[in-house]
Motif scaffolding. Structure first.
Motif, short mmCIF file in Angstrom:
data_model
loop_
_atom_site.label_atom_id
_atom_site.label_comp_id
_atom_site.label_asym_id
_atom_site.label_seq_id
_atom_site.Cartn_x
_atom_site.Cartn_y
_atom_site.Cartn_z
N GLN A 100 42.89 31.36 47.71
CA GLN A 100 43.59 31.53 46.82
C GLN A 100 44.03 32.66 46.02
O GLN A 100 45.19 32.53 45.56
N GLN A 101 42.78 33.63 45.70
CA GLN A 101 43.21 34.81 45.33
C GLN A 101 44.67 35.48 46.01
O GLN A 101 44.99 36.46 45.99
N MET A 102 44.86 35.36 47.82
CA MET A 102 45.47 36.28 48.82
C MET A 102 46.45 35.94 48.23
O MET A 102 47.95 36.44 49.12
N LYS A 103 46.73 34.66 47.68
CA LYS A 103 48.12 34.23 47.00
C LYS A 103 48.48 34.90 46.25
O LYS A 103 50.10 35.49 46.24
N ASN A 104 47.75 35.57 45.08
CA ASN A 104 48.48 36.26 44.01
C ASN A 104 48.05 37.43 43.84
O ASN A 104 49.00 38.59 42.34
N TYR A 105 46.55 38.12 44.49
CA TYR A 105 46.47 39.56 44.57
C TYR A 105 46.28 40.12 46.02
O TYR A 105 46.28 39.43 47.12
N HIS A 106 46.29 41.73 46.08
CA HIS A 106 45.51 41.99 47.18
C HIS A 106 44.83 42.73 46.46
O HIS A 106 44.22 43.03 45.81
N ILE A 107 43.70 42.33 48.02
CA ILE A 107 41.86 42.84 47.36
C ILE A 107 42.04 44.37 48.14
O ILE A 107 42.59 44.40 49.25
N TYR A 108 41.62 45.59 47.56
CA TYR A 108 42.09 46.79 48.43
C TYR A 108 40.58 47.38 48.21
O TYR A 108 39.64 46.76 47.10
N CYS A 110 38.04 50.71 47.45
CA CYS A 110 37.99 51.44 46.80
C CYS A 110 37.24 52.86 48.01
O CYS A 110 36.52 52.57 48.74
N PRO A 111 38.29 53.72 47.93
CA PRO A 111 38.00 55.08 49.12
C PRO A 111 36.92 55.64 48.94
O PRO A 111 35.90 56.37 50.27
N GLY A 112 36.70 55.75 47.16
CA GLY A 112 34.94 56.61 47.00
C GLY A 112 34.07 56.18 47.00
O GLY A 112 32.47 56.13 47.66
N CYS A 113 33.55 54.53 46.72
CA CYS A 113 32.28 53.67 47.06
C CYS A 113 32.74 52.11 47.75
O CYS A 113 31.27 51.98 47.49
N GLY A 114 33.26 51.90 47.74
CA GLY A 114 33.54 50.57 49.20
C GLY A 114 34.16 49.26 47.55
O GLY A 114 33.62 48.12 48.75
N GLN A 115 34.30 49.37 46.68
CA GLN A 115 33.87 48.16 45.47
C GLN A 115 35.27 46.96 46.10
O GLN A 115 36.50 48.11 46.15
N LYS A 116 35.37 46.75 45.66
CA LYS A 116 36.82 45.37 46.16
C LYS A 116 37.64 45.52 44.24
O LYS A 116 36.91 45.31 43.26
N ILE A 117 38.61 46.05 45.24
CA ILE A 117 39.63 45.85 43.61
C ILE A 117 41.48 45.00 43.81
O ILE A 117 40.93 45.03 44.71
N ARG A 118 40.65 44.37 42.79
CA ARG A 118 42.56 42.97 42.80
C ARG A 118 43.30 43.18 42.10
O ARG A 118 42.83 44.07 40.61
N ARG A 121 50.19 41.13 42.70
CA ARG A 121 51.23 41.15 43.94
C ARG A 121 52.93 41.38 43.15
O ARG A 121 53.00 40.93 41.97
N GLY A 122 53.36 42.51 43.29
CA GLY A 122 54.89 42.02 43.17
C GLY A 122 54.72 43.32 42.06
O GLY A 122 55.86 43.33 41.52
N LYS A 123 54.52 44.34 42.30
CA LYS A 123 53.99 45.47 41.11
C LYS A 123 54.67 46.40 41.56
O LYS A 123 55.15 47.88 40.72
N GLY A 124 54.92 47.13 42.66
CA GLY A 124 55.17 48.05 43.47
C GLY A 124 54.69 49.03 43.83
O GLY A 124 53.28 48.77 44.08
N LYS A 125 54.53 50.68 44.09
CA LYS A 125 53.81 50.78 43.85
C LYS A 125 52.68 51.85 42.94
O LYS A 125 53.72 52.02 42.01
N ILE A 126 51.17 51.18 42.94
CA ILE A 126 51.12 51.75 42.00
C ILE A 126 49.77 52.89 42.09
O ILE A 126 49.00 52.40 42.84
N GLU A 127 49.00 53.04 40.80
CA GLU A 127 48.06 54.28 41.00
C GLU A 127 46.85 53.04 40.96
O GLU A 127 46.84 52.92 39.37
N VAL A 128 46.05 53.26 41.16
CA VAL A 128 44.54 52.17 41.06
C VAL A 128 43.44 52.95 40.54
O VAL A 128 43.09 53.95 41.56
N ARG A 129 43.13 52.80 39.89
CA ARG A 129 41.58 53.42 39.47
C ARG A 129 40.18 52.55 39.88
O ARG A 129 39.98 51.11 38.74
N CYS A 130 39.76 53.11 39.96
CA CYS A 130 38.17 51.76 40.16
C CYS A 130 37.41 52.56 39.50
O CYS A 130 36.68 52.90 38.67
N PRO A 131 37.35 50.78 39.07
CA PRO A 131 36.58 50.66 37.47
C PRO A 131 35.29 50.96 37.85
O PRO A 131 34.22 51.70 36.58
N LYS A 132 34.47 51.33 38.89
CA LYS A 132 32.69 51.87 39.23
C LYS A 132 32.94 53.33 39.26
O LYS A 132 32.09 53.45 38.77
#
Length: 141
Positions: A100-108, A110-118, A121-132
């Motif tokens: 169900q989550q894959m329909k609306n979100y990409h799940i990546y 983090c290259p630093g700690c391995g935390q999953k980040i949701r 979808r559809g926002k283009g190229k964005i900068e993601v900051r790991c909350p951990k």
């Protein structure tokens, strides 16, 4: 008619998860008894008869559980069943939730700690900051 059934079932245990599981096994056993008609097991009894009697015995057990007035014992049996199958049920509910989550979100990850980040979808190229660990990276959403 519905009132009479409700009056009859008052004070009785009724249906639960264990009974629903047993009903699925009963249905499978009846279907197997239909399709294994001529296979002989042990030289005496055909395999279809074995499946038929297993299904019939389980059906009788389901009705005994359903109409039982010993609610405490039936709920203990159901609790035991739920405890034994909790890992399997959790596995499938996690799969369903992730689908169900894959329909609306990409799940990546983090290259630093391995935390999953949701990420939506559809926002283009964005900068993601790991909350951990506060690592930033760029991904397509």
């Amino acid at each position: 008619m519905r009132d009479k059934l409700n009056q009859f079932m008052q004070g009785r245990y009724g249906n639960d998860d264990l009974n629903r599981f047993l009903m699925k096994i009963i249905l499978a056993a009846f279907v197997l008894s239909l399709f294994t008609g001529r296979i002989v097991f042990g030289g005496i009894v055909s395999l279809s008869r074995i499946f038929y009697w297993i299904a019939l015995a389980l059906l009788i057990y389901c009705y005994i559980r359903m109409f039982s007035r010993n609610i405490y014992k039936r709920s203990e049996e159901n609790r035991w069943f739920l405890n034994k199958t909790s890992n399997m049920r959790g596995f499938w509910s996690n799969r369903k939730y992730n689908a169900q989550q894959m329909k609306n979100y990409h799940i990546y990850k983090c290259p630093g700690c391995g935390q999953k980040i949701r990420i939506p979808r559809g926002k283009g190229k964005i900068e993601v900051r790991c909350p951990k660990c506060r690592t930033t990276f760029i991904k397509r959403s």
